[in-house]
Design a protein around this motif. Structure first.
Motif, PDB file in Angstrom:
ATOM      1  N   UNK A  16       0.832  -1.196   0.000  1.00  0.00           N
ATOM      2  CA  UNK A  16       0.000   0.000   0.000  1.00  0.00           C
ATOM      3  C   UNK A  16       0.865   1.244   0.000  1.00  0.00           C
ATOM      4  N   UNK A  17       0.265   2.373   0.339  1.00  0.00           N
ATOM      5  CA  UNK A  17       0.993   3.639   0.403  1.00  0.00           C
ATOM      6  C   UNK A  17       1.102   4.067   1.857  1.00  0.00           C
ATOM      7  N   UNK A  18       2.322   4.409   2.253  1.00  0.00           N
ATOM      8  CA  UNK A  18       2.616   4.790   3.625  1.00  0.00           C
ATOM      9  C   UNK A  18       3.322   6.136   3.610  1.00  0.00           C
ATOM     10  N   UNK A  19       3.093   6.929   4.640  1.00  0.00           N
ATOM     11  CA  UNK A  19       3.665   8.274   4.734  1.00  0.00           C
ATOM     12  C   UNK A  19       4.614   8.314   5.916  1.00  0.00           C
ATOM     13  N   UNK A  20       5.836   8.767   5.629  1.00  0.00           N
ATOM     14  CA  UNK A  20       6.898   8.776   6.637  1.00  0.00           C
ATOM     15  C   UNK A  20       7.507  10.172   6.693  1.00  0.00           C
ATOM     16  N   UNK A  21       7.564  10.768   7.891  1.00  0.00           N
ATOM     17  CA  UNK A  21       8.216  12.069   8.075  1.00  0.00           C
ATOM     18  C   UNK A  21       9.711  11.838   8.260  1.00  0.00           C
ATOM     19  N   UNK A  22      10.521  12.567   7.472  1.00  0.00           N
ATOM     20  CA  UNK A  22      11.974  12.456   7.555  1.00  0.00           C
ATOM     21  C   UNK A  22      12.569  13.849   7.688  1.00  0.00           C
TER      22      UNK A  22
END
Length: 162
Positions: free
Chosen positions: A67-73
């Motif tokens: 799926x699509x995942x959102x990660x803060x970097x």
């Protein structure tokens, strides 16, 4: 009868934690960017994302599946990769994250090669290992040639000896 519009995702409790995967779009904290990581299951019996590890700058980020995942970097240059369960890189890429920006990466586990594409569809793979099926096919061909070639050699030598 009409119903009020429903939000597509439940509201997110609390602040966004860097290097944590979220299943819905997030707002980056100050000085951070967001990676939108899309992962397919691959052609495998067991989905590739469940057996592989997603890492940003060698730090594991738990992504539970496809799926699509959102990660803060944090803003700046990053080494982004998927590794197998032993830590061997399967796909690697690099990107420079700009503060407040969304950077899309699509990790595609394929039948022949594993590739990484950006949000525009451009191949940004630094390293993409052959898929498990490709490695298995090459191994079977080499083993078959060695086995059958060895048997043919033994048969030839035994028939020519006096």
């Amino acid at each position: 009868m009409s119903y009020p519009p429903q939000p597509s995702y439940p509201p997110m409790p609390g602040a966004v934690t860097p290097l944590m995967a979220y299943p819905h779009p997030i707002s980056p904290p100050p000085g951070h960017a967001v990676l939108a990581v899309s992962v397919n299951r691959g052609p495998y019996i067991v989905p590739a994302p469940t057996t592989s590890k997603f890492k940003v700058d060698r730090q594991a980020v738990p992504i539970p599946g496809e799926g699509t995942w959102y990660v803060a970097v944090p803003a700046g240059p990053h080494d982004v990769r998927y590794t197998d369960f032993m830590g061997i890189p399967v796909m690697t890429t690099a990107l420079v994250a700009h503060p407040g920006a969304l950077h899309a990466l699509s990790f595609r586990f394929g039948g022949w090669r594993n590739r990484v594409h950006d949000g525009h569809g451009t191949d940004v793979t630094k390293f993409g290992m052959w898929s498990n099926y490709s490695i298995l096919l090459v191994t079977l061909v080499v083993f078959g040639l060695l086995c059958c070639g060895g048997a043919a050699l033994v048969a030839t030598l035994s028939s020519t000896s006096p």
